[in-house]
Design a protein around this motif. Structure first.
Motif, PDB file in Angstrom:
ATOM      1  N   GLY A 116       4.002   5.061 -13.699  1.00  0.00           N
ATOM      2  CA  GLY A 116       4.880   3.958 -14.417  1.00  0.00           C
ATOM      3  C   GLY A 116       6.300   4.488 -14.305  1.00  0.00           C
ATOM      4  N   GLY A 117       6.670   5.910 -13.995  1.00  0.00           N
ATOM      5  CA  GLY A 117       8.119   6.183 -13.765  1.00  0.00           C
ATOM      6  C   GLY A 117       8.871   5.716 -12.608  1.00  0.00           C
ATOM      7  N   CYS A 118      10.104   6.071 -12.567  1.00  0.00           N
ATOM      8  CA  CYS A 118      10.948   5.884 -11.046  1.00  0.00           C
ATOM      9  C   CYS A 118      11.540   6.944 -10.915  1.00  0.00           C
ATOM     10  N   MET A 119      12.033   7.174  -9.548  1.00  0.00           N
ATOM     11  CA  MET A 119      13.051   8.142  -9.210  1.00  0.00           C
ATOM     12  C   MET A 119      14.124   7.454  -8.351  1.00  0.00           C
ATOM     13  N   VAL A 120      15.338   7.717  -8.547  1.00  0.00           N
ATOM     14  CA  VAL A 120      16.246   7.088  -7.943  1.00  0.00           C
ATOM     15  C   VAL A 120      17.031   8.358  -6.930  1.00  0.00           C
ATOM     16  N   ILE A 121      17.174   8.043  -5.668  1.00  0.00           N
ATOM     17  CA  ILE A 121      17.534   9.155  -4.662  1.00  0.00           C
ATOM     18  C   ILE A 121      18.086   8.685  -3.458  1.00  0.00           C
ATOM     19  N   PRO A 122      19.583   9.060  -3.122  1.00  0.00           N
ATOM     20  CA  PRO A 122      19.956   8.761  -1.922  1.00  0.00           C
ATOM     21  C   PRO A 122      19.543   9.685  -0.818  1.00  0.00           C
ATOM     22  N   VAL A 123      18.896   9.043   0.085  1.00  0.00           N
ATOM     23  CA  VAL A 123      18.307   9.504   1.219  1.00  0.00           C
ATOM     24  C   VAL A 123      18.924   9.578   2.738  1.00  0.00           C
ATOM     25  N   ASP A 124      19.022  10.840   3.138  1.00  0.00           N
ATOM     26  CA  ASP A 124      20.034  10.757   4.229  1.00  0.00           C
ATOM     27  C   ASP A 124      19.512   9.949   5.780  1.00  0.00           C
ATOM     28  N   GLU A 125      20.688   9.271   6.194  1.00  0.00           N
ATOM     29  CA  GLU A 125      20.355   8.534   7.309  1.00  0.00           C
ATOM     30  C   GLU A 125      21.367   9.012   8.163  1.00  0.00           C
ATOM     31  N   GLY A 126      21.948  10.342   8.457  1.00  0.00           N
ATOM     32  CA  GLY A 126      22.911  10.768   9.290  1.00  0.00           C
ATOM     33  C   GLY A 126      24.260  10.683   8.411  1.00  0.00           C
ATOM     34  N   GLU A 127      25.119   9.693   8.837  1.00  0.00           N
ATOM     35  CA  GLU A 127      26.634   9.676   8.289  1.00  0.00           C
ATOM     36  C   GLU A 127      26.480   9.216   6.777  1.00  0.00           C
ATOM     37  N   ALA A 128      25.435   8.326   6.397  1.00  0.00           N
ATOM     38  CA  ALA A 128      25.542   8.035   5.018  1.00  0.00           C
ATOM     39  C   ALA A 128      24.017   7.906   4.228  1.00  0.00           C
ATOM     40  N   GLN A 129      23.885   7.700   3.358  1.00  0.00           N
ATOM     41  CA  GLN A 129      22.609   7.730   2.536  1.00  0.00           C
ATOM     42  C   GLN A 129      22.007   6.334   1.960  1.00  0.00           C
ATOM     43  N   ARG A 130      21.037   6.107   2.008  1.00  0.00           N
ATOM     44  CA  ARG A 130      20.283   4.792   1.572  1.00  0.00           C
ATOM     45  C   ARG A 130      19.969   5.051   0.302  1.00  0.00           C
ATOM     46  N   MET A 131      20.379   4.217  -0.619  1.00  0.00           N
ATOM     47  CA  MET A 131      19.766   4.382  -2.299  1.00  0.00           C
ATOM     48  C   MET A 131      18.343   4.008  -2.075  1.00  0.00           C
ATOM     49  N   MET A 132      17.532   4.718  -2.788  1.00  0.00           N
ATOM     50  CA  MET A 132      16.292   4.420  -2.483  1.00  0.00           C
ATOM     51  C   MET A 132      15.399   4.747  -4.231  1.00  0.00           C
ATOM     52  N   ARG A 133      14.822   3.598  -4.380  1.00  0.00           N
ATOM     53  CA  ARG A 133      14.011   3.965  -5.658  1.00  0.00           C
ATOM     54  C   ARG A 133      12.464   3.878  -5.440  1.00  0.00           C
ATOM     55  N   LEU A 134      11.806   4.968  -6.080  1.00  0.00           N
ATOM     56  CA  LEU A 134      10.456   5.032  -5.827  1.00  0.00           C
ATOM     57  C   LEU A 134       9.868   5.102  -7.310  1.00  0.00           C
ATOM     58  N   THR A 135       8.962   3.851  -7.133  1.00  0.00           N
ATOM     59  CA  THR A 135       8.213   3.789  -8.423  1.00  0.00           C
ATOM     60  C   THR A 135       6.860   4.510  -8.236  1.00  0.00           C
ATOM     61  N   LYS A 136       6.472   5.127  -9.181  1.00  0.00           N
ATOM     62  CA  LYS A 136       5.018   5.583  -9.089  1.00  0.00           C
ATOM     63  C   LYS A 136       4.204   4.749  -9.993  1.00  0.00           C
ATOM     64  N   LEU A 137       3.146   3.857  -9.315  1.00  0.00           N
ATOM     65  CA  LEU A 137       2.257   3.168 -10.091  1.00  0.00           C
ATOM     66  C   LEU A 137       1.281   3.626 -10.877  1.00  0.00           C
ATOM     67  N   ASN A 138       0.795   2.777 -11.562  1.00  0.00           N
ATOM     68  CA  ASN A 138      -0.226   3.350 -12.473  1.00  0.00           C
ATOM     69  C   ASN A 138      -1.634   3.984 -11.744  1.00  0.00           C
ATOM     70  N   ASP A 139      -1.840   3.598 -10.481  1.00  0.00           N
ATOM     71  CA  ASP A 139      -2.883   4.083  -9.753  1.00  0.00           C
ATOM     72  C   ASP A 139      -2.455   5.211  -8.889  1.00  0.00           C
ATOM     73  N   GLY A 140      -1.101   5.609  -9.088  1.00  0.00           N
ATOM     74  CA  GLY A 140      -0.585   6.699  -8.631  1.00  0.00           C
ATOM     75  C   GLY A 140       0.029   6.785  -7.133  1.00  0.00           C
ATOM     76  N   SER A 141      -0.102   5.322  -6.722  1.00  0.00           N
ATOM     77  CA  SER A 141       0.702   4.963  -5.290  1.00  0.00           C
ATOM     78  C   SER A 141       1.914   4.759  -5.629  1.00  0.00           C
ATOM     79  N   LEU A 142       2.785   4.775  -4.499  1.00  0.00           N
ATOM     80  CA  LEU A 142       4.362   4.751  -4.564  1.00  0.00           C
ATOM     81  C   LEU A 142       4.908   3.281  -4.010  1.00  0.00           C
TER      82      LEU A 142
END
Ligand code: SAH
Length: 223
Positions: free
Chosen positions: A178-204
């Motif tokens: 049920g929690g989430c992570m906010v992370i800028p992930v590298d794509e070379g020159e810049a980073q894409r802001m990503m939000r990963l949410t862990k759902l109740n069944d453990g999937s992302l």
């Protein structure tokens, strides 16, 4: 962050902060709690006194160890995506100036655990007793953000404030269902802001947002 400095929050600081909040609103930040926290926390406290008059410009500034305090827009953007709730247990990777850390604490997180990899910065953070008293819910750690803090896991929210080459698997493990992570992930020159949410069944669930430019997340031995 200067140990012996006297910190005062003058009318002109407050005025500049209000203007900054207006700018952030114009740029699309809409979460009132986040804007209020930015309006409350004196950003100039987290910078060398030489930056006193420009501390509220929407830009990054140098801090020790060749690092930077993030743009206020970036801080607001990441914080808005995290959706901090009162009582959240939060892990932040990349303490830097402690500005972002303080915003998280101000928003009502019950605990903010923050990790810094560079000893010079960590030692400065330790000396910052002014904020240690005001925000006893911030806990400072010197270590490697790729490893997180398994002893204190799981976390409701995880925030990474440096450019990550990939999503660190150990951090995903330390995220609550049920929690989430906010992370800028590298794509070379810049980073894409990503939000990963862990759902109740453990999937992302993965959501992608705008591109940003962060200093790199350092890999290998702590310095
Ligand atoms: N939130 C901070 C951002 C500072 S810049 C602020 O606005 O002031 C990114 C920070 O991440 C730097 O302080 C850098 O030393 C730290 N860092 C880089 N790699 C890291 C890692 N692997 N673990 C923990 N901190 C790291």
């Amino acid at each position: 962050m200067q140990k012996d400095r006297v910190y005062t929050d003058e009318f002109y600081h407050k005025g500049m902060r209000k203007k900054l909040v207006d700018t952030l609103r114009e740029k699309g930040i809409s979460d009132e709690a986040v804007l209020e926290a930015i309006n409350t926390i004196p950003r100039h406290y987290f910078l060398e006194s030489a930056f006193d008059k420009i501390a509220y410009e929407n830009r990054a500034f140098p801090i020790s160890a060749d690092q930077t305090i993030s743009h206020p827009y970036t801080v607001a953007y990441q914080t808005q995506l995290l959706q901090i709730q009162k009582g959240d247990k939060v892990l932040e990777i990349g303490t830097g100036s402690i500005y972002q850390t303080t915003i998280l604490a101000e928003l009502g997180a019950q605990w903010v655990y923050t990790i810094e990899r560079q000893k010079v910065l960590f030692d400065e953070q330790k000396a910052y007793y002014h904020f240690r008293r005001q925000y006893p819910n911030i806990k400072f750690f010197y270590g490697d953000g790729f490893k997180g803090l398994p002893t204190y896991a799981p976390f409701d929210k995880i925030l990474i404030t440096a450019a990550a080459p990939f999503v660190p698997p150990l951090l995903v493990e330390q995220l609550k269902h049920g929690g989430c992570m906010v992370i800028p992930v590298d794509e070379g020159e810049a980073q894409r802001m990503m939000r990963l949410t862990k759902l109740n069944d453990g999937s992302l669930k993965e959501e992608l947002f705008d591109a940003f430019s962060f200093v790199p997340m350092l890999q290998g031995k702590s310095l």
